[in-house]
Design a protein around this motif. Structure first.
Motif, PDB file in Angstrom:
ATOM      1  N   ASP A  65       0.823  -1.209   0.000  1.00 48.34           N
ATOM      2  CA  ASP A  65       0.000   0.000   0.000  1.00 48.34           C
ATOM      3  C   ASP A  65       0.854   1.255   0.000  1.00 48.34           C
ATOM      4  N   THR A  66       2.024   1.187   0.598  1.00 50.86           N
ATOM      5  CA  THR A  66       2.979   2.298   0.530  1.00 50.86           C
ATOM      6  C   THR A  66       4.290   1.739   0.000  1.00 50.86           C
ATOM      7  N   ILE A  67       4.993   2.554  -0.730  1.00 47.04           N
ATOM      8  CA  ILE A  67       6.209   2.101  -1.394  1.00 47.04           C
ATOM      9  C   ILE A  67       7.376   2.925  -0.879  1.00 47.04           C
ATOM     10  N   SER A  68       8.355   2.240  -0.312  1.00 47.19           N
ATOM     11  CA  SER A  68       9.566   2.931   0.118  1.00 47.19           C
ATOM     12  C   SER A  68      10.608   2.816  -1.002  1.00 47.19           C
ATOM     13  N   ARG A  69      11.640   3.578  -0.914  1.00 49.53           N
ATOM     14  CA  ARG A  69      12.733   3.587  -1.902  1.00 49.53           C
ATOM     15  C   ARG A  69      12.189   3.817  -3.322  1.00 49.53           C
ATOM     16  N   VAL A  70      11.387   4.839  -3.487  1.00 51.01           N
ATOM     17  CA  VAL A  70      10.728   5.098  -4.774  1.00 51.01           C
ATOM     18  C   VAL A  70      11.744   5.310  -5.886  1.00 51.01           C
ATOM     19  N   LYS A  71      12.777   6.102  -5.623  1.00 51.49           N
ATOM     20  CA  LYS A  71      13.789   6.377  -6.644  1.00 51.49           C
ATOM     21  C   LYS A  71      14.463   5.086  -7.092  1.00 51.49           C
ATOM     22  N   CYS A  72      14.734   4.207  -6.156  1.00 48.55           N
ATOM     23  CA  CYS A  72      15.354   2.922  -6.471  1.00 48.55           C
ATOM     24  C   CYS A  72      14.442   2.101  -7.385  1.00 48.55           C
ATOM     25  N   HIS A  73      13.137   2.114  -7.093  1.00 49.33           N
ATOM     26  CA  HIS A  73      12.191   1.368  -7.926  1.00 49.33           C
ATOM     27  C   HIS A  73      12.134   1.943  -9.342  1.00 49.33           C
ATOM     28  N   HIS A  74      12.212   3.268  -9.473  1.00 52.01           N
ATOM     29  CA  HIS A  74      12.207   3.870 -10.810  1.00 52.01           C
ATOM     30  C   HIS A  74      13.390   3.356 -11.616  1.00 52.01           C
ATOM     31  N   ASN A  75      14.551   3.322 -10.974  1.00 54.81           N
ATOM     32  CA  ASN A  75      15.743   2.845 -11.679  1.00 54.81           C
ATOM     33  C   ASN A  75      15.620   1.380 -12.055  1.00 54.81           C
ATOM     34  N   GLU A  76      15.058   0.569 -11.157  1.00 55.88           N
ATOM     35  CA  GLU A  76      14.872  -0.850 -11.454  1.00 55.88           C
ATOM     36  C   GLU A  76      13.895  -1.051 -12.606  1.00 55.88           C
ATOM     37  N   VAL A  77      12.803  -0.295 -12.605  1.00 53.73           N
ATOM     38  CA  VAL A  77      11.823  -0.394 -13.693  1.00 53.73           C
ATOM     39  C   VAL A  77      12.449   0.071 -15.001  1.00 53.73           C
ATOM     40  N   LYS A  78      13.212   1.140 -14.944  1.00 53.29           N
ATOM     41  CA  LYS A  78      13.867   1.640 -16.151  1.00 53.29           C
ATOM     42  C   LYS A  78      14.820   0.593 -16.721  1.00 53.29           C
ATOM     43  N   GLU A  79      15.599  -0.035 -15.864  1.00 52.89           N
ATOM     44  CA  GLU A  79      16.519  -1.079 -16.325  1.00 52.89           C
ATOM     45  C   GLU A  79      15.763  -2.267 -16.916  1.00 52.89           C
ATOM     46  N   ALA A  80      14.659  -2.655 -16.293  1.00 45.90           N
ATOM     47  CA  ALA A  80      13.858  -3.766 -16.820  1.00 45.90           C
ATOM     48  C   ALA A  80      13.257  -3.405 -18.180  1.00 45.90           C
ATOM     49  N   CYS A  81      12.794  -2.172 -18.315  1.00 40.61           N
ATOM     50  CA  CYS A  81      12.228  -1.729 -19.598  1.00 40.61           C
ATOM     51  C   CYS A  81      13.310  -1.663 -20.673  1.00 40.61           C
ATOM     52  N   ILE A  82      14.495  -1.230 -20.303  1.00 37.86           N
ATOM     53  CA  ILE A  82      15.602  -1.180 -21.270  1.00 37.86           C
ATOM     54  C   ILE A  82      15.971  -2.589 -21.714  1.00 37.86           C
ATOM     55  N   ARG A  83      15.978  -3.538 -20.772  1.00 38.18           N
ATOM     56  CA  ARG A  83      16.244  -4.933 -21.143  1.00 38.18           C
ATOM     57  C   ARG A  83      15.167  -5.443 -22.099  1.00 38.18           C
ATOM     58  N   ALA A  84      13.908  -5.095 -21.830  1.00 41.37           N
ATOM     59  CA  ALA A  84      12.811  -5.505 -22.717  1.00 41.37           C
ATOM     60  C   ALA A  84      12.976  -4.872 -24.101  1.00 41.37           C
ATOM     61  N   ASP A  85      13.436  -3.620 -24.144  1.00 43.27           N
ATOM     62  CA  ASP A  85      13.700  -2.966 -25.432  1.00 43.27           C
ATOM     63  C   ASP A  85      14.799  -3.680 -26.199  1.00 43.27           C
ATOM     64  N   HIS A  86      15.840  -4.103 -25.492  1.00 41.00           N
ATOM     65  CA  HIS A  86      16.934  -4.820 -26.158  1.00 41.00           C
ATOM     66  C   HIS A  86      16.446  -6.146 -26.723  1.00 41.00           C
ATOM     67  N   VAL A  87      15.610  -6.834 -25.985  1.00 44.30           N
ATOM     68  CA  VAL A  87      15.061  -8.100 -26.481  1.00 44.30           C
ATOM     69  C   VAL A  87      14.209  -7.850 -27.726  1.00 44.30           C
ATOM     70  N   GLU A  88      13.373  -6.807 -27.656  1.00 47.43           N
ATOM     71  CA  GLU A  88      12.536  -6.456 -28.816  1.00 47.43           C
ATOM     72  C   GLU A  88      13.396  -6.082 -30.010  1.00 47.43           C
ATOM     73  N   TRP A  89      14.471  -5.339 -29.758  1.00 49.67           N
ATOM     74  CA  TRP A  89      15.363  -4.919 -30.839  1.00 49.67           C
ATOM     75  C   TRP A  89      16.037  -6.138 -31.466  1.00 49.67           C
ATOM     76  N   HIS A  90      16.497  -7.085 -30.658  1.00 50.19           N
ATOM     77  CA  HIS A  90      17.123  -8.292 -31.187  1.00 50.19           C
ATOM     78  C   HIS A  90      16.134  -9.120 -31.999  1.00 50.19           C
ATOM     79  N   ASN A  91      14.873  -9.145 -31.559  1.00 48.51           N
ATOM     80  CA  ASN A  91      13.854  -9.908 -32.273  1.00 48.51           C
ATOM     81  C   ASN A  91      13.512  -9.296 -33.630  1.00 48.51           C
ATOM     82  N   CYS A  92      13.571  -7.964 -33.716  1.00 46.68           N
ATOM     83  CA  CYS A  92      13.222  -7.346 -35.012  1.00 46.68           C
ATOM     84  C   CYS A  92      14.418  -7.393 -35.941  1.00 46.68           C
TER      85      CYS A  92
END
Length: 163
Positions: free
Chosen positions: A136-163
């Motif tokens: 219900d409450t999220i601590s370390r918000v900045k850390c989570h943003h960085n983790e999500v960004k890294e996960a999205c970048i990894r997903a972009d790399h996978v998509e790029w390799h697939n195309c």
């Protein structure tokens, strides 16, 4: 004007062109203005702006494949930036006081199948961030943003390799 002058001198370095694009083009085209509210749908117009800028910098024609220009320019995709903004808004809503109107609207919208809340929840599940969903409450918000960004970048790399 700036581009014309830079062409006379031989062009701009990569870091300068990237900084100018992020500082001048992205805000003018409102590429990320309110991106957290849009949800997780991709918008082709924003990709087109970024692809044209990449093609210009690389000096390739308009028929060059998007996949190759994305690989050569190594920019974070607009969709990734959008997903990070959605996550930022999600965290703000989760940490918001319960008496605030946006918090009430968020709880109300959860009952609707295609609401922003449910689509964001699905995006976070797909990225394997269940800790952001269940708390219900999220601590370390900045850390989570960085983790999500890294996960999205990894997903972009996978998509790029697939195309």
């Amino acid at each position: 004007m700036l581009i014309a002058k830079s062409n006379v001198k031989g062009g701009l370095p990569y870091a300068v062109f990237t900084k100018l694009f992020d500082a001048l083009v992205s805000p003018i085209t409102s590429m990320l203005h309110g991106a957290g509210i849009w949800g997780i749908r991709q918008y082709s117009e924003m990709n087109t702006v970024q692809n044209k800028a990449a093609r210009y910098f690389l000096g390739v024609g308009r028929r060059a494949p998007n996949g190759s220009t994305k690989g050569d320019i190594c920019w974070t995709s607009v969709f990734t930036k959008q997903r990070v903004e959605v996550t930022r808004l999600w965290c703000r809503l989760k940490n918001m006081a319960t008496d605030r109107t946006p918090k009430h609207i968020s709880k109300w919208s959860f009952r609707h199948h295609k609401s922003w809340e449910n689509l964001t929840r699905k995006m976070l599940q797909d990225l394997d961030f269940t800790q952001l969903i269940n708390n219900d409450t999220i601590s370390r918000v900045k850390c989570h943003h960085n983790e999500v960004k890294e996960a999205c970048i990894r997903a972009d790399h996978v998509e790029w390799h697939n195309c």
